[in-house]
Write a protein that holds these residues in place. Sequence first.
Motif, PDB file in Angstrom:
ATOM      1  N   THR A 107     -19.695  10.566 -48.731  1.00  0.00           N
ATOM      2  CA  THR A 107     -19.149  10.464 -47.385  1.00  0.00           C
ATOM      3  C   THR A 107     -19.001   8.996 -47.015  1.00  0.00           C
ATOM      4  OG1 THR A 107     -20.206  12.544 -46.731  1.00  0.00           O
ATOM      5  CG2 THR A 107     -19.469  11.080 -44.957  1.00  0.00           C
ATOM      6  N   LEU A 108     -17.844   8.625 -46.533  1.00  0.00           N
ATOM      7  CA  LEU A 108     -17.596   7.237 -46.171  1.00  0.00           C
ATOM      8  C   LEU A 108     -18.549   6.811 -45.055  1.00  0.00           C
ATOM      9  CD1 LEU A 108     -15.466   5.161 -47.148  1.00  0.00           C
ATOM     10  CD2 LEU A 108     -14.140   5.722 -45.108  1.00  0.00           C
ATOM     11  N   PRO A 109     -19.225   5.660 -45.187  1.00  0.00           N
ATOM     12  CA  PRO A 109     -20.173   5.208 -44.155  1.00  0.00           C
ATOM     13  C   PRO A 109     -19.484   4.976 -42.811  1.00  0.00           C
ATOM     14  CG  PRO A 109     -20.428   3.962 -46.191  1.00  0.00           C
ATOM     15  CD  PRO A 109     -19.172   4.751 -46.334  1.00  0.00           C
ATOM     16  N   GLU A 110     -20.286   4.989 -41.743  1.00  0.00           N
ATOM     17  CA  GLU A 110     -19.743   4.900 -40.390  1.00  0.00           C
ATOM     18  C   GLU A 110     -19.048   3.570 -40.109  1.00  0.00           C
ATOM     19  OE1 GLU A 110     -22.539   5.876 -37.414  1.00  0.00           O
ATOM     20  OE2 GLU A 110     -22.795   7.949 -38.066  1.00  0.00           O
ATOM     21  N   ASN A 111     -19.445   2.509 -40.799  1.00  0.00           N
ATOM     22  CA  ASN A 111     -18.796   1.223 -40.558  1.00  0.00           C
ATOM     23  C   ASN A 111     -17.469   1.084 -41.314  1.00  0.00           C
ATOM     24  OD1 ASN A 111     -20.540   1.274 -42.794  1.00  0.00           O
ATOM     25  ND2 ASN A 111     -20.538  -0.955 -42.939  1.00  0.00           N
ATOM     26  N   TYR A 112     -17.084   2.137 -42.003  1.00  0.00           N
ATOM     27  CA  TYR A 112     -15.760   2.210 -42.628  1.00  0.00           C
ATOM     28  C   TYR A 112     -15.065   3.447 -42.071  1.00  0.00           C
ATOM     29  CZ  TYR A 112     -17.651  -1.053 -46.081  1.00  0.00           C
ATOM     30  OH  TYR A 112     -18.231  -2.129 -46.687  1.00  0.00           O
TER      31      TYR A 112
END
Length: 212
Positions: A107-112
């Motif tokens: 899952t793509l991290p929240e800062n991306y």
Amino acid sequence: MPSSYAGERIRWTPDSDRGSVESTLSGGRRGQAAVSCNAAHHATQLALLIPKHQDSLLTTRAQPTLAWQITTATPVSMTFHLSDPDLATPIYTRALQLEKTSVVSLTLPENYHLTAGKRYRWTVFVSCPGDHQAEISARSFVEYVDRESLDVNHLSNLEQARAYADRGIWYDAIAVLLTGNHEETDAETMVQSLLEQGESSAEATLSAVVHL
């Protein structure tokens, strides 16, 4: 609900506005969704959890979950790249080591986050065991779309997967099944049903899922 019934009840309906793999890959090159380090012995295999002929796939999440399967008898190292078509270098990279055959769910991290309406390329590179000079890779594309009318929050994981698949949202359908595979006994059956409908080379076994 019997597993066979659950598998039959999920239907993958591709988005007709998105092109096939042949028409969507950049530069006229056809990408590979499944590759092997040794074609003769299939010692180490990489297979993206995507349909065979549909490459411009959708998500309703700015931080989507992307998944692939590694089949191996020995530990392997791999690298994930997410690329913006307007930039020369990947916008997100993740390296990892895998000890055994597993499904990897990243899952793509929240800062991306993805920008709506833009098609991003994602690629997985795997170093072949015993020969660090050899490498295999597979790639696909993901596009973030705004589907506010698709309200699934009140549904179970299995019901959400059916709703997403029916509306052509491939990545979200697979993601909720991988997330809920320990709670939902039919999750693996439904994942395999989607892969079969998409003529995918992957055969996902959800007993070993690595969540990143």
